[in-house]
Write an enzyme that holds these catalytic residues in place. Structure first.
Site, PDB file in Angstrom:
ATOM      1  N   GLU A  79      11.432  13.506 -23.926  1.00  0.00           N
ATOM      2  CA  GLU A  79      11.983  12.384 -24.368  1.00  0.00           C
ATOM      3  C   GLU A  79      11.795  11.071 -23.671  1.00  0.00           C
ATOM      4  OE1 GLU A  79      16.127  13.268 -25.439  1.00  0.00           O
ATOM      5  OE2 GLU A  79      15.258  13.763 -27.228  1.00  0.00           O
ATOM      6  N   GLU A 136      16.660  19.440 -24.362  1.00  0.00           N
ATOM      7  CA  GLU A 136      16.998  18.722 -23.107  1.00  0.00           C
ATOM      8  C   GLU A 136      18.241  19.301 -22.770  1.00  0.00           C
ATOM      9  OE1 GLU A 136      18.822  17.204 -20.549  1.00  0.00           O
ATOM     10  OE2 GLU A 136      19.306  15.319 -21.847  1.00  0.00           O
TER      11      GLU A 136
END
Length: 492
Positions: free
Chosen positions: A466, A252
């Site tokens: 996520e 990320e």
């Protein structure tokens, strides 16, 4: 269990806390560094004073932590999903009980406001509850084959997972990575940012108190997966290192997200959305909508209102409930952000407000890393402030004329983490959302990221997800079992 710092939080105020406990944790307890070499100071952003010393682990200590995690994994992975869920729910309960203390320490170590930190801790315990709810539902499939033969699949844990956190959400990121990992039966070794290492170890203590096996969550780097949150250059290095031993990776990374505001929008909401898209956590949020495209016809009204509200943002002591913007994470980062503003001016941007160092009236904050929130006008797509991630409270506003034009410009970036659109036209809203090359698109709002929704990027903003149910797939693996019920048919 060492909790003296946390227990001192009710009476603590900005500029008064000193952290003396070890920051490493494995084998069910905090662990003192074997050597005090290469210690790095950890600063309190609001005052600029040293909060504690962070001592990096040596190779032997890293190995010890991973071995401890692997031993715990052997026990944890054999527990039923509902058994793991009960432990996780107890951890969430403890976290709720201590939310004010944890939030206060997070503010002292990170610089964000107490209002935001409390929200982060609430998000944390809700995340643990969410994945506890999924722990007992993990299952495979049964597949009937010809002749009475059948097969089934088993969803199994990966083993020891490594989480690498960022400094903008220290406690929350430790939770968002560990909760799905633990729900699936994994252990986790977590490495926080060296600039904000103080609160992740508290999460490890909470898990220990709730009943996880010693070593299940180790506070520091047989690893099966790496989940990293941070910059693109570091993400590339993590990916390269993981590739050498074919480890699974979730990345990320950064963003330079577009927020598109059409002339038919509800202007009041669009202005509030633009503020939420740029100034949360002092602008230190990877999915912020920092390229604000405003349709030309409403540009004057938008700028007037957004500048008025930006000037009114209370900047100062982050532990005061009235403060809406705290301190940036470090002095070098503050200087970097201010440098982006200076560069923008050189390239022709106009500063409508802010963009300068800010010194609060409270004397104890004079060494803090504060700046006034900034709005830039007269921006072009080729400017540095429009192309590069600033990671500070700087909003770049750009005019546009048509939908087709703005979609093309919005997607003209190497990033693809988030996007947003404000319009009353429902068809246009969905059309734009479908056209955005980004992992998330907000319609008539911004920065709404509940635990139930998958979060992740396109392009150089990373891959994997996520949050949400899909994350279970990134922390588990499928095994297929084929059962022959008759005789073996052989060609030999």
């Amino acid at each position: 269990m060492a909790q003296s710092t946390l227990n001192s939080m009710p009476g603590a105020s900005t500029g008064t806390v000193v952290v003396t406990e070890p920051l490493n944790f494995w084998g069910g307890k905090r662990v003192k560094p074997r050597e005090e070499k290469n210690a790095e100071p950890v600063f309190e952003p609001a005052t600029g004073r040293v909060l504690c010393q962070m001592v990096p682990c040596g190779a032997e200590e890293v190995d010890e932590a991973i071995q401890s995690a692997y031993a715990a994994y052997q026990k944890w992975s054999k527990m039923a999903g509902m058994e793991r869920a009960r432990v996780m729910l107890e951890a969430a309960r403890i976290m709720r009980e201590r939310r004010e203390k944890i939030a206060k320490l997070e503010v002292i170590n990170n610089g964000k406001t107490i209002t935001e930190a409390l929200g982060n801790i609430d998000f944390s315990w809700k995340s643990i509850e969410y994945y506890a709810g999924l722990a007992g539902t993990l299952a495979g499939q049964h597949i009937q084959l010809p002749g009475g033969t059948f097969a089934y699949s088993r969803r199994e844990p990966l083993g020891v997972c490594v989480g690498i956190g960022a400094w903008n959400f220290p406690f929350l990121l430790a939770t968002l990575k560990s909760a799905p990992a633990l729900a699936c039966g994994n252990a986790m070794v977590f490495k926080p940012s060296p600039m904000a290492p103080v609160t992740a170890v508290i999460l490890a203590e909470i898990y220990k108190e709730a009943g996880v096996p010693d070593g299940l969550l180790c506070h520091h780097p047989k690893v099966a997966k790496v989940s990293f949150t941070g910059s693109v250059p570091t993400g590339k290095k993590v990916m390269e290192m993981s590739a050498k031993s074919v480890k699974q990776v979730t990345l990320e990374l950064g963003g330079k997200s577009p927020l598109i505001i059409f002339k038919d929008c509800e202007l009041e909401n669009a202005v509030k959305g633009a503020l939420m898209a740029n100034f949360l956590t002092q602008g230190e949020v990877c999915c912020n909508g920092t390229r604000v495209f405003v349709q030309r016809e409403i540009m004057p009204q938008f700028l007037e209102e957004v500048v008025k509200r930006t000037k009114a943002i209370p900047v100062g002591d982050p532990l005061l409930e009235s403060t809406r913007m705290g301190a940036l994470i470090s002095k070098p980062h503050l200087e970097k952000v201010l440098g982006f503003v200076s560069q923008a001016k050189k390239e022709g941007a106009r500063v409508l407000c802010g963009g300068d160092p800010f010194v609060p009236s409270d004397p104890k904050l004079k060494g803090g890393y504060f700046m006034s929130p900034c709005v830039l006008d007269n921006c072009r797509d080729d400017m540095t402030c429009v192309k590069e991630e600033i990671f500070g409270p700087v909003m770049s506003v750009l005019p546009f004329d048509t939908e087709e034009e703005v979609i093309k410009r919005a997607n003209n970036t190497t990033f693809g983490l988030a996007s947003g659109v404000f319009t009353r036209d429902i068809s246009r809203a969905h059309r734009v959302a479908a056209s955005m090359e980004a992992g998330t698109c907000f319609i008539n709002n911004y920065n709404i990221n509940p635990i139930e929704l998958p979060f992740g990027g396109y392009k150089m903003s990373g891959f994997g997800r996520e949050n949400g149910q899909v994350t279970i797939e990134y922390y588990s693996q499928l095994k297929t079992v084929v059962v022959e019920m008759g005789d073996v048919e052989s060609l030999f």
